[in-house]
Design a protein around this motif. Sequence first.
Motif, mmCIF file in Angstrom:
data_model
loop_
_atom_site.group_PDB
_atom_site.id
_atom_site.type_symbol
_atom_site.label_atom_id
_atom_site.label_comp_id
_atom_site.label_asym_id
_atom_site.label_seq_id
_atom_site.Cartn_x
_atom_site.Cartn_y
_atom_site.Cartn_z
ATOM 1 N N SER A 28 0.811 -1.205 0.000
ATOM 2 C CA SER A 28 0.000 0.000 0.000
ATOM 3 C C SER A 28 0.848 1.261 0.000
ATOM 4 C CB SER A 28 -0.942 0.017 1.211
ATOM 5 O OG SER A 28 -1.839 -1.064 1.152
ATOM 6 N N PRO A 38 -8.664 5.526 1.501
ATOM 7 C CA PRO A 38 -9.162 4.648 2.562
ATOM 8 C C PRO A 38 -8.318 3.383 2.711
ATOM 9 C CG PRO A 38 -10.527 4.432 0.602
ATOM 10 C CD PRO A 38 -9.580 5.572 0.337
ATOM 11 N N THR A 39 -8.300 2.851 3.906
ATOM 12 C CA THR A 39 -7.558 1.617 4.196
ATOM 13 C C THR A 39 -8.456 0.417 3.958
ATOM 14 O OG1 THR A 39 -6.279 2.764 5.870
ATOM 15 C CG2 THR A 39 -6.273 0.348 5.944
ATOM 16 N N GLY A 40 -7.944 -0.573 3.284
ATOM 17 C CA GLY A 40 -8.713 -1.785 3.025
ATOM 18 C C GLY A 40 -8.224 -2.937 3.873
ATOM 19 N N GLY A 45 -8.007 -5.805 -0.252
ATOM 20 C CA GLY A 45 -8.014 -4.348 -0.236
ATOM 21 C C GLY A 45 -9.380 -3.776 0.099
ATOM 22 N N TYR A 46 -9.833 -2.810 -0.701
ATOM 23 C CA TYR A 46 -11.093 -2.118 -0.423
ATOM 24 C C TYR A 46 -12.287 -2.744 -1.147
ATOM 25 C CZ TYR A 46 -13.677 1.973 1.249
ATOM 26 O OH TYR A 46 -14.554 2.803 1.916
ATOM 27 N N PHE A 49 -15.803 -3.277 0.412
ATOM 28 C CA PHE A 49 -16.536 -2.104 0.879
ATOM 29 C C PHE A 49 -17.149 -1.286 -0.259
ATOM 30 C CE2 PHE A 49 -12.883 -2.894 3.715
ATOM 31 C CZ PHE A 49 -13.580 -3.279 4.859
ATOM 32 N N LEU A 50 -16.952 -1.724 -1.503
ATOM 33 C CA LEU A 50 -17.414 -0.931 -2.639
ATOM 34 C C LEU A 50 -18.917 -1.004 -2.863
ATOM 35 C CD1 LEU A 50 -14.618 -1.580 -5.292
ATOM 36 C CD2 LEU A 50 -14.943 0.424 -3.831
ATOM 37 N N THR A 57 -20.076 4.767 -4.063
ATOM 38 C CA THR A 57 -19.129 4.701 -2.941
ATOM 39 C C THR A 57 -17.969 5.650 -3.173
ATOM 40 O OG1 THR A 57 -19.713 2.376 -2.561
ATOM 41 C CG2 THR A 57 -17.654 3.169 -1.581
ATOM 42 N N VAL A 71 -6.942 3.894 -3.836
ATOM 43 C CA VAL A 71 -7.683 2.799 -3.231
ATOM 44 C C VAL A 71 -6.962 1.498 -3.552
ATOM 45 C CG1 VAL A 71 -9.858 1.539 -3.146
ATOM 46 C CG2 VAL A 71 -9.882 4.004 -3.463
ATOM 47 N N LYS A 72 -6.688 0.698 -2.545
ATOM 48 C CA LYS A 72 -6.071 -0.618 -2.767
ATOM 49 C C LYS A 72 -7.174 -1.601 -3.134
ATOM 50 C CE LYS A 72 -2.264 -3.162 -2.367
ATOM 51 N NZ LYS A 72 -2.742 -4.494 -2.689
ATOM 52 N N MET A 73 -7.096 -2.175 -4.332
ATOM 53 C CA MET A 73 -8.094 -3.127 -4.798
ATOM 54 C C MET A 73 -7.386 -4.403 -5.219
ATOM 55 S SD MET A 73 -10.599 -0.502 -6.908
ATOM 56 C CE MET A 73 -11.835 -1.767 -7.197
#
Length: 500
Positions: A28, A38-40, A45-46, A49-50, A57, A71-73
Motif C-alpha cells: 500500500s 481509505p484503508t482496506g 483491499g477495499y 466495501f465498494l 461509494t 484505493v487498494k483493490m
Amino acid sequence: MDIHISNLTLTLFLPVVLLLFTWHYVSSRLHPGLPPGPTGLPVVGYLPFLGLKPYKTFTKLVKQYGPIYSVKMGSRIVVVLNGCTVIREAFVKKGRQFAGRPHWMLSKLNGGRGIANHQPTTHWREIRKFSSNILRTFGDRHSKMEAKVTQEVSYFMQDLHKTDSKPVDLRHNVQRMVSNVICSICFGERFEYDDQQFQKLIHYVEIFFQNIDSKSATNFLPFLWYLPMKANTAVEETYTFIMRFVEERIESHQATYNADEPRDFIDLFITANEEGQHPKKNGSIEEDVHKTSYNIDDLKYIVIDLFFGGTETVIAAIMWSLVYMLVFPDVQKKVQDELDKVVGREKNVTMSDRKELPYTQAVIKEILRMCNVIPMVIPHETVEDIDLCGYNLPKGTTIFGNLYSVHMDEDEWSEPHTFRPERFLDPNDNSTVTSEAFMPYSAGRRNCLGEHLAKMEIFLFFTSILQKFTIESAGTNPSLDGRHGITHMPHQFNLTATPR
C-alpha cells in the motif's frame, strides 16, 4: 490433545496473518507520491466495501479525501478521479499520458487488440482515427445511415402498433433495433427479427454483459480467472461465439469484395488494408507512398468493439428515455407539443429538425446526465510518470474516472439529483446550452468512438416514438435507480403505448 491441536493451529495461523498484514502494509506504500485514500483489508483491499454500485461509494469518499485519492483493490493500487476539473485535467489536458490501458480481464480474451483495450500506439491511433471517420461518415445526416436508423425505427414502430395499447416490455424490441443498426454499418445487412442467428447473437451479447460485471474482481485478483466459476465460462463462451459470428462475415466479405463498390465498414477496412499492402506506383518505379499499418487480422477485434460499444450503451440510453417520460408525463407532453409545432405528426422526424427542437434536445441531455449509462469509464493507465493535482503518479498507475461524480456534482449542477431539462436551455433565447461537466460519452483521447452515431440513434428513436405515441406506466412507475453493472440499465418495466 485439543490443546495441542489449538497450539499447532495458532502456530501456523499467526505467521500467515502477520505475513498478509505486512504484505498489505508494504504494498500500500510502494509509491509515496500517490494521493492518500481509505484503508482496506489484506489481499482484497477495499473491494469488500465498494458495494453493488462502486461509483456511488467513490463519490461519497470525495467528502473525506477530496476529488483524487488512492484505493487498494486486490493486487492493484487504483487512483480514482472525481469531478469535472480533475477528470478533464487528466483525460483532456494530459490525455496522452493517461491514454494507456491496464492489463485486465478482457485482455485475456482479445490480447489487447481492437480499439477499446489497445495500448495508445501509433497503430492504435491510426485504426481509431480510421474507424472514427467511417462512423462519422455513416452518422452524417446527408449519408445513407440516417435512412438506415429511420428504417429500423419504423420497424420498431410497427411492432409497437401491434401491441394495441396493451402492457408490454420493450427491452427486446429495442435490442433488435439497435443491434440491426450496428449490423448495417459493419456487415452491410440487417436481419429479420425472427432470424435465429440474429436472436442468438443478441442473446450472447446480453449474457456477456450480465457476466462481465460479476467478473470485475478478476481484474484485481487475477487468480480468480483460473477458477471454475460460472461467470468465467459464460464470458469465454459468449466471446468465442461472437468472434466466430464476426469472422464468418469477414470471410464472406473477402470472397465477394469489390473495391469499386464498398458496402460497409468491413469493405472499407479491407480497402485500407489492400492499399497498405500494395503501394502505389510512380511510373516504372514502385514506391511505398501509401504505407499504412492497417492489418486485416485486427478487423474482427475492431468490429467486436463496435458491436459491444454501440449496442448495450445505446439500448440503456433509449430504455432510460422511456423511463423518464413515464415518470415525468408533464415533460413528455412538452416534448410532444414542440414536435407538433415544428414537425407535425405526419412527416418523419429527421436530424435536420434537431436544431429547431431545443427543449427536446435539453430533455435528452438531462436524461443522459441523470441516468449515467456509463457511470465509470473503462480503466485508464498512465504511460509515463506524471504529476496530477500535486501528486506524482508513476508509469503504470491504474486510473478510474468516475463520471457519476461529475454529473452529480453540486458545484457544477444546481440540485443535481432533480430532473430539470431547463438547465440545458438558455433563458434568454431558449436555445440549447451545454457544460464541460456534461460528459456522458467521456472525454479526451479515449472518449466514445461512436458518439456521433449514438446521438443520432437516441434522438431519432426518442422523437419518433413521442411523435406517434403517448406512453404510460402499466401499473407503478419504474424505478429511477437502475441495475448495477458496467452499463447502468433500468430494471424491467412495462408500459402502454397509445397512438396519438
